[in-house]
Design a protein around this motif. Structure first.
Motif, PDB file in Angstrom:
ATOM      1  N   LEU A   1      -2.894   0.565  -3.805  1.00  0.00           N
ATOM      2  CA  LEU A   1      -2.660  -0.741  -3.165  1.00  0.00           C
ATOM      3  C   LEU A   1      -2.386  -1.531  -4.733  1.00  0.00           C
ATOM      4  CD1 LEU A   1      -4.467  -2.916  -0.598  1.00  0.00           C
ATOM      5  CD2 LEU A   1      -4.363  -3.567  -3.471  1.00  0.00           C
ATOM      6  N   ALA A   2      -1.228  -2.716  -4.622  1.00  0.00           N
ATOM      7  CA  ALA A   2      -0.746  -2.761  -5.110  1.00  0.00           C
ATOM      8  C   ALA A   2      -0.364  -4.821  -4.950  1.00  0.00           C
ATOM      9  CB  ALA A   2       0.783  -3.086  -5.683  1.00  0.00           C
ATOM     10  N   CYS A   3      -1.151  -5.036  -5.842  1.00  0.00           N
ATOM     11  CA  CYS A   3      -1.562  -7.029  -5.143  1.00  0.00           C
ATOM     12  C   CYS A   3      -0.349  -8.059  -6.358  1.00  0.00           C
ATOM     13  CB  CYS A   3      -2.525  -7.259  -5.235  1.00  0.00           C
ATOM     14  SG  CYS A   3      -3.092  -8.735  -3.894  1.00  0.00           S
ATOM     15  N   ARG A   4      -0.247  -9.177  -5.600  1.00  0.00           N
ATOM     16  CA  ARG A   4       0.103 -10.515  -6.520  1.00  0.00           C
ATOM     17  C   ARG A   4      -1.300 -11.317  -6.130  1.00  0.00           C
ATOM     18  NH1 ARG A   4       2.484 -15.256  -7.600  1.00  0.00           N
ATOM     19  NH2 ARG A   4       3.611 -15.602  -9.763  1.00  0.00           N
ATOM     20  N   LEU A   5      -1.827 -11.491  -7.178  1.00  0.00           N
ATOM     21  CA  LEU A   5      -2.646 -12.068  -7.015  1.00  0.00           C
ATOM     22  C   LEU A   5      -2.503 -14.218  -7.270  1.00  0.00           C
ATOM     23  CD1 LEU A   5      -6.603 -10.331  -7.777  1.00  0.00           C
ATOM     24  CD2 LEU A   5      -5.259 -11.005  -5.458  1.00  0.00           C
ATOM     25  N   TYR A   6      -2.611 -14.734  -7.139  1.00  0.00           N
ATOM     26  CA  TYR A   6      -2.450 -16.383  -7.727  1.00  0.00           C
ATOM     27  C   TYR A   6      -4.188 -17.121  -7.439  1.00  0.00           C
ATOM     28  CZ  TYR A   6      -1.035 -21.032  -7.661  1.00  0.00           C
ATOM     29  OH  TYR A   6      -1.405 -21.958  -8.239  1.00  0.00           O
TER      30      TYR A   6
ATOM     31  N   VAL B   1       0.947  -1.300   0.293  1.00  0.00           N
ATOM     32  CA  VAL B   1       0.023  -0.106   0.023  1.00  0.00           C
ATOM     33  C   VAL B   1       0.825   1.022  -0.027  1.00  0.00           C
ATOM     34  CG1 VAL B   1      -1.288   1.237   1.675  1.00  0.00           C
ATOM     35  CG2 VAL B   1      -1.164  -1.041   1.361  1.00  0.00           C
ATOM     36  N   ASP B   2       0.854   2.180  -0.973  1.00  0.00           N
ATOM     37  CA  ASP B   2       1.333   3.641  -1.614  1.00  0.00           C
ATOM     38  C   ASP B   2      -0.004   4.566  -1.023  1.00  0.00           C
ATOM     39  OD1 ASP B   2       3.491   5.745  -1.235  1.00  0.00           O
ATOM     40  OD2 ASP B   2       3.687   4.952  -2.523  1.00  0.00           O
TER      41      ASP B   2
ATOM     42  N   VAL C   1     -11.731   2.934  -7.981  1.00  0.00           N
ATOM     43  CA  VAL C   1     -11.617   3.832  -8.991  1.00  0.00           C
ATOM     44  C   VAL C   1     -11.403   3.496 -10.753  1.00  0.00           C
ATOM     45  CG1 VAL C   1     -12.612   5.850  -7.355  1.00  0.00           C
ATOM     46  CG2 VAL C   1      -9.978   5.735  -8.113  1.00  0.00           C
ATOM     47  N   GLU C   2      -9.863   2.869 -10.017  1.00  0.00           N
ATOM     48  CA  GLU C   2      -8.810   3.149 -11.063  1.00  0.00           C
ATOM     49  C   GLU C   2      -7.993   1.470 -11.204  1.00  0.00           C
ATOM     50  OE1 GLU C   2      -6.001   5.918 -13.731  1.00  0.00           O
ATOM     51  OE2 GLU C   2      -6.785   6.519 -11.456  1.00  0.00           O
ATOM     52  N   VAL C   3      -7.891   0.647 -11.735  1.00  0.00           N
ATOM     53  CA  VAL C   3      -7.590  -1.015 -12.287  1.00  0.00           C
ATOM     54  C   VAL C   3      -6.633  -1.165 -12.815  1.00  0.00           C
ATOM     55  CG1 VAL C   3      -7.749  -3.325 -11.724  1.00  0.00           C
ATOM     56  CG2 VAL C   3      -9.697  -2.369 -10.332  1.00  0.00           C
ATOM     57  N   TRP C   4      -5.739  -0.856 -12.894  1.00  0.00           N
ATOM     58  CA  TRP C   4      -4.234  -2.321 -13.517  1.00  0.00           C
ATOM     59  C   TRP C   4      -4.245  -3.444 -13.776  1.00  0.00           C
ATOM     60  CZ3 TRP C   4      -3.870   2.832 -10.632  1.00  0.00           C
ATOM     61  CH2 TRP C   4      -3.855   3.485 -11.106  1.00  0.00           C
ATOM     62  N   SER C   5      -4.598  -4.135 -14.525  1.00  0.00           N
ATOM     63  CA  SER C   5      -4.494  -5.309 -13.875  1.00  0.00           C
ATOM     64  C   SER C   5      -3.128  -6.131 -15.126  1.00  0.00           C
ATOM     65  CB  SER C   5      -5.604  -6.018 -14.320  1.00  0.00           C
ATOM     66  OG  SER C   5      -5.642  -7.621 -14.222  1.00  0.00           O
ATOM     67  N   LEU C   6      -2.206  -6.542 -15.113  1.00  0.00           N
ATOM     68  CA  LEU C   6      -1.758  -7.865 -15.637  1.00  0.00           C
ATOM     69  C   LEU C   6      -1.485  -8.982 -15.102  1.00  0.00           C
ATOM     70  CD1 LEU C   6       0.234  -7.804 -18.134  1.00  0.00           C
ATOM     71  CD2 LEU C   6       2.311  -7.719 -16.371  1.00  0.00           C
TER      72      LEU C   6
ATOM     73  N   VAL D   1      -1.777  -6.824  -9.633  1.00  0.00           N
ATOM     74  CA  VAL D   1      -2.875  -5.822  -9.731  1.00  0.00           C
ATOM     75  C   VAL D   1      -1.846  -4.348  -9.338  1.00  0.00           C
ATOM     76  CG1 VAL D   1      -4.301  -7.116  -8.909  1.00  0.00           C
ATOM     77  CG2 VAL D   1      -5.085  -5.465 -10.076  1.00  0.00           C
ATOM     78  N   PHE D   2      -3.157  -2.776  -9.507  1.00  0.00           N
ATOM     79  CA  PHE D   2      -2.902  -2.296  -9.194  1.00  0.00           C
ATOM     80  C   PHE D   2      -4.059  -1.408  -8.736  1.00  0.00           C
ATOM     81  CE2 PHE D   2       1.045  -3.181 -10.848  1.00  0.00           C
ATOM     82  CZ  PHE D   2       2.268  -2.291  -9.545  1.00  0.00           C
ATOM     83  N   TYR D   3      -4.626  -1.020  -7.873  1.00  0.00           N
ATOM     84  CA  TYR D   3      -5.622  -0.478  -7.387  1.00  0.00           C
ATOM     85  C   TYR D   3      -5.468   1.379  -7.345  1.00  0.00           C
ATOM     86  CZ  TYR D   3      -7.292  -5.045  -7.065  1.00  0.00           C
ATOM     87  OH  TYR D   3      -8.248  -6.685  -7.323  1.00  0.00           O
ATOM     88  N   ARG D   4      -6.445   1.649  -7.399  1.00  0.00           N
ATOM     89  CA  ARG D   4      -6.766   3.285  -6.524  1.00  0.00           C
ATOM     90  C   ARG D   4      -7.822   3.493  -6.173  1.00  0.00           C
ATOM     91  NH1 ARG D   4      -8.185   8.209  -7.671  1.00  0.00           N
ATOM     92  NH2 ARG D   4      -8.251   8.367  -9.318  1.00  0.00           N
ATOM     93  N   PHE D   5      -8.074   4.116  -4.570  1.00  0.00           N
ATOM     94  CA  PHE D   5      -9.271   4.123  -3.923  1.00  0.00           C
ATOM     95  C   PHE D   5      -9.454   5.794  -4.151  1.00  0.00           C
ATOM     96  CE2 PHE D   5      -7.662  -0.076  -3.147  1.00  0.00           C
ATOM     97  CZ  PHE D   5      -8.941  -1.196  -2.849  1.00  0.00           C
ATOM     98  N   ALA D   6     -10.641   6.089  -4.198  1.00  0.00           N
ATOM     99  CA  ALA D   6     -10.785   6.608  -3.866  1.00  0.00           C
ATOM    100  C   ALA D   6     -12.286   6.732  -2.664  1.00  0.00           C
ATOM    101  CB  ALA D   6     -11.088   8.069  -4.525  1.00  0.00           C
ATOM    102  N   ASP D   7     -12.346   7.416  -1.238  1.00  0.00           N
ATOM    103  CA  ASP D   7     -13.843   6.946  -0.483  1.00  0.00           C
ATOM    104  C   ASP D   7     -14.149   6.258  -0.403  1.00  0.00           C
ATOM    105  OD1 ASP D   7     -13.516  10.209  -0.858  1.00  0.00           O
ATOM    106  OD2 ASP D   7     -15.194  10.123  -2.315  1.00  0.00           O
TER     107      ASP D   7
END
Length: 130
Positions: A73-78, A68-69, A113-118, A103-109
């Motif tokens: 939030l960044a996650c490696r999902l298996y 988390v930054d 609100v944003e997802v970057w997935s590979l 996958v990276f997620y940006r949160f608001a409230d």
């Protein structure tokens, strides 16, 4: 939002996915979000996830690493599952497949609100045999 609170929120989102509580998805995902640069409504996002879980009913979202930054939030999902129907654009062979998603997620409230997935589709393709 603290790192601990965002992490807990994300784990709640994964529990929602794993429990197939599609009606609760709006608690975690904004009405409008960006997924890999494309604008989607929450219902479109839900449909995308439902297609994957319909194709592979035993699909489970298992976090291996969470970082988390701030509001990101960044996650490696298996994943390990047995696709029954076309999955990630590939025709299944009936066997199990294992793969990762970064996958990276940006949160608001408190909502995504944003997802970057590979997704490692090449690993899936190699296991399916196509």
């Amino acid at each position: 939002m603290s790192d601990t609170k965002l992490r807990a929120r994300y784990l709640g989102y994964l529990a929602c996915l794993n429990d197939r509580r599609w009606g609760d998805l709006g608690e975690f995902v904004a009405d409008q979000l960006t997924y890999n640069g494309n604008q989607l409504g929450c219902n479109d996002y839900r449909s995308m996830i439902e297609r994957d879980t319909d194709a592979a009913p035993d699909l489970r979202y298992t976090p291996e690493l969470i970082v988390v930054d701030g509001d990101v939030l960044a996650c490696r999902l298996y994943f390990r599952c047995h696709p029954q129907r076309t999955f990630l654009g590939l025709v299944p062979s009936g066997g199990a497949v294992s793969f990762a998603e970064h996958v990276f997620y940006r949160f608001a409230d408190l909502k995504i609100v944003e997802v970057w997935s590979l997704i490692d589709k090449e690993a899936v393709r190699a296991q399916i045999g196509g």
